[in-house]
Scaffold this motif. Structure first.
Motif, PDB file in Angstrom:
ATOM      1  N   ALA A  56       0.817  -1.217   0.000  1.00  0.00           N
ATOM      2  CA  ALA A  56       0.000   0.000   0.000  1.00  0.00           C
ATOM      3  C   ALA A  56       0.846   1.261   0.000  1.00  0.00           C
ATOM      4  O   ALA A  56       0.392   2.306  -0.466  1.00  0.00           O
ATOM      5  CB  ALA A  56      -0.934  -0.005   1.217  1.00  0.00           C
ATOM      6  N   ASP A  57       2.069   1.199   0.500  1.00  0.00           N
ATOM      7  CA  ASP A  57       2.951   2.363   0.540  1.00  0.00           C
ATOM      8  C   ASP A  57       3.868   2.459  -0.667  1.00  0.00           C
ATOM      9  O   ASP A  57       4.722   3.344  -0.711  1.00  0.00           O
ATOM     10  CB  ASP A  57       3.802   2.335   1.816  1.00  0.00           C
ATOM     11  CG  ASP A  57       2.947   2.437   3.061  1.00  0.00           C
ATOM     12  OD1 ASP A  57       1.883   3.082   2.990  1.00  0.00           O
ATOM     13  OD2 ASP A  57       3.332   1.868   4.093  1.00  0.00           O
ATOM     14  N   GLY A  58       3.719   1.558  -1.637  1.00  0.00           N
ATOM     15  CA  GLY A  58       4.521   1.626  -2.852  1.00  0.00           C
ATOM     16  C   GLY A  58       5.824   0.876  -2.799  1.00  0.00           C
ATOM     17  O   GLY A  58       6.610   0.974  -3.760  1.00  0.00           O
ATOM     18  N   HIS A  59       6.115   0.127  -1.739  1.00  0.00           N
ATOM     19  CA  HIS A  59       7.356  -0.638  -1.669  1.00  0.00           C
ATOM     20  C   HIS A  59       7.240  -1.878  -2.544  1.00  0.00           C
ATOM     21  O   HIS A  59       6.216  -2.555  -2.562  1.00  0.00           O
ATOM     22  CB  HIS A  59       7.678  -1.029  -0.226  1.00  0.00           C
ATOM     23  CG  HIS A  59       7.959   0.151   0.654  1.00  0.00           C
ATOM     24  ND1 HIS A  59       7.022   0.654   1.532  1.00  0.00           N
ATOM     25  CD2 HIS A  59       9.062   0.925   0.788  1.00  0.00           C
ATOM     26  CE1 HIS A  59       7.541   1.688   2.178  1.00  0.00           C
ATOM     27  NE2 HIS A  59       8.765   1.878   1.739  1.00  0.00           N
ATOM     28  N   VAL A  60       8.331  -2.197  -3.232  1.00  0.00           N
ATOM     29  CA  VAL A  60       8.323  -3.278  -4.207  1.00  0.00           C
ATOM     30  C   VAL A  60       8.370  -4.620  -3.490  1.00  0.00           C
ATOM     31  O   VAL A  60       9.080  -4.790  -2.493  1.00  0.00           O
ATOM     32  CB  VAL A  60       9.518  -3.147  -5.166  1.00  0.00           C
ATOM     33  CG1 VAL A  60       9.501  -4.267  -6.202  1.00  0.00           C
ATOM     34  CG2 VAL A  60       9.496  -1.794  -5.845  1.00  0.00           C
ATOM     35  N   ALA A  61       7.635  -5.571  -4.017  1.00  0.00           N
ATOM     36  CA  ALA A  61       7.748  -6.973  -3.619  1.00  0.00           C
ATOM     37  C   ALA A  61       8.528  -7.697  -4.709  1.00  0.00           C
ATOM     38  O   ALA A  61       8.026  -7.883  -5.820  1.00  0.00           O
ATOM     39  CB  ALA A  61       6.367  -7.593  -3.419  1.00  0.00           C
ATOM     40  N   PHE A  62       9.775  -8.050  -4.392  1.00  0.00           N
ATOM     41  CA  PHE A  62      10.638  -8.708  -5.365  1.00  0.00           C
ATOM     42  C   PHE A  62      10.466 -10.222  -5.273  1.00  0.00           C
ATOM     43  O   PHE A  62      10.155 -10.771  -4.207  1.00  0.00           O
ATOM     44  CB  PHE A  62      12.102  -8.344  -5.127  1.00  0.00           C
ATOM     45  CG  PHE A  62      12.460  -6.947  -5.554  1.00  0.00           C
ATOM     46  CD1 PHE A  62      12.603  -6.632  -6.894  1.00  0.00           C
ATOM     47  CD2 PHE A  62      12.646  -5.952  -4.613  1.00  0.00           C
ATOM     48  CE1 PHE A  62      12.921  -5.350  -7.292  1.00  0.00           C
ATOM     49  CE2 PHE A  62      12.968  -4.663  -5.000  1.00  0.00           C
ATOM     50  CZ  PHE A  62      13.103  -4.366  -6.350  1.00  0.00           C
TER      51      PHE A  62
END
Length: 367
Positions: A99-105
């Motif tokens: 939700a905060d825009g952090h990438v899930a790699f």
């Protein structure tokens, strides 16, 4: 059973030695399904195994992490295989974003490769060469200037006054009154009522005798009786002295002062500025003398230096502290970046061996 066998091998190896899964990840994960992002848990489904192999952990702690038996809760970016908390921008290996825009790699290796590439963009393309300059863009302050809304001003025509009397138009309607003779005084104070009743010099306007319309000439007296004779010039002077005060109007009053500008409100940024200063100091620790010195992450032609790996380790320690990524993970990311840069600078007409041409390009380099 495969996971237990790999973790047993990890427990036998030295804590700072890179596991075989990091050195050759393709051979280990070839048979595993594609990782997926779980929105409810805000995590990638393989984050436990990835962190057990990629983070500096004791053998027992790594086994507990892989089996889901750890005591505490790790940082949220650990669950995303994103140890540098990189924001979404369509990177290679990006499968989703929280939700905060952090990438899930998909893997920790891909997250490290993107971090190395992004630091090169900051240093070479954006000209951010100090730790403070990089952190201000990497993790900016979450506060900004807030302007207080100005109170609505009522126009002069709303009170039926001419535009030239706009200063008095800002007064409330009950205070706007004819200023010729205020019967109850201005604002109704005791002194104002007394002055309104007595006029100038304390003379009661109701009981005072008004001068005759035309002064009567007295009999001329000898000049020796000074002050008794009434000459026409003296009568006119006396008439001017007892003449009533002129009537005042609203137009005769001085204009009211201009309204003050609305106050400028600033949200409290002291905590955010302190966070950025601490982040920059930890980032420059062991690399340069201070957060405002050039980190020398890349050479003049854009090749990475040894400082890049040190800065990446310091940044990850801040983002996911107290956990730290293994040195092997960061070295692989720097090597992939160097390989990508060398392939980009190679001439197009350069003949390459057939075996080299058959190799695919680096799969984890950022765009």
């Amino acid at each position: 059973m495969l996971i237990e066998a790999l973790l047993t091998m990890l427990a036998v190896a030295a804590p700072h030695k890179a596991p075989a899964a990091i050195v050759a990840p393709s051979s280990v994960f070839a048979a595993t399904p594609s990782p997926a992002y779980q929105p409810q848990a805000r995590a990638v489904d393989n984050w436990r195994f990835e962190s057990a192999l990629a983070l500096e952990m004791a053998p027992v702690a790594a086994i507990r992490r892989a089996l889901g038996a750890e005591a505490g809760e790790p940082a949220r970016c650990v669950k995303l295989n994103n140890y540098w908390c990189i924001k979404s921008a369509g990177w290679n290996g990006e499968i989703a974003a929280d939700a905060d825009g952090h990438v899930a790699f998909a893997s920790a290796e891909e997250g490290a490769a993107v971090a190395a590439l992004l630091l090169r963009r900051y240093y070479v393309n954006y000209g951010r060469r100090t730790a403070r300059a990089i952190v201000e863009r990497w993790a900016p302050a979450q506060c900004s200037l807030v302007f207080a809304p100005a109170a609505p001003r009522r126009p002069a025509v709303a009170l039926g006054l001419p535009a030239s009397r706009g200063g008095m138009a800002r007064m409330s309607p009950q205070r706007v009154a004819s200023m010729g003779i205020a019967l109850r005084g201005i604002q109704g104070t005791l002194r104002a009522r007394w002055l309104a009743a007595h006029g100038r010099g304390g003379v009661n306007l109701k009981t005072a005798r008004r001068p005759l319309a035309r002064p009567v000439d007295l009999i001329p007296a000898p000049s020796i009786m000074a002050g008794v004779s009434e000459l026409p010039a003296r009568r006119e002077k006396l008439a001017e002295l007892i003449e009533p005060a002129p009537r005042l109007t609203i137009a005769d009053l001085p204009p009211s002062p201009a309204p003050r500008p609305p106050p400028l409100g600033v949200s409290n940024c002291s905590g955010e500025l302190a966070r950025i200063a601490t982040y920059a100091a930890n980032m420059a620790q062991g690399v340069v003398g201070g957060p405002n010195e050039d980190l020398t992450l890349f050479t003049a032609d854009g090749a990475p230096t040894e400082n890049l790996a040190k800065v990446m380790a310091n940044m990850a320690a801040v983002e996911i502290g107290p956990a730290r990524p293994r040195d092997a993970l960061i070295r692989i990311a720097v090597a992939q970046l160097r390989q990508m840069l060398e392939g980009a600078t190679k001439p197009a007409g350069d003949a390459a061996p057939a075996a080299a041409a058959a190799q695919p390009p680096p799969a984890h380099a950022g765009r």
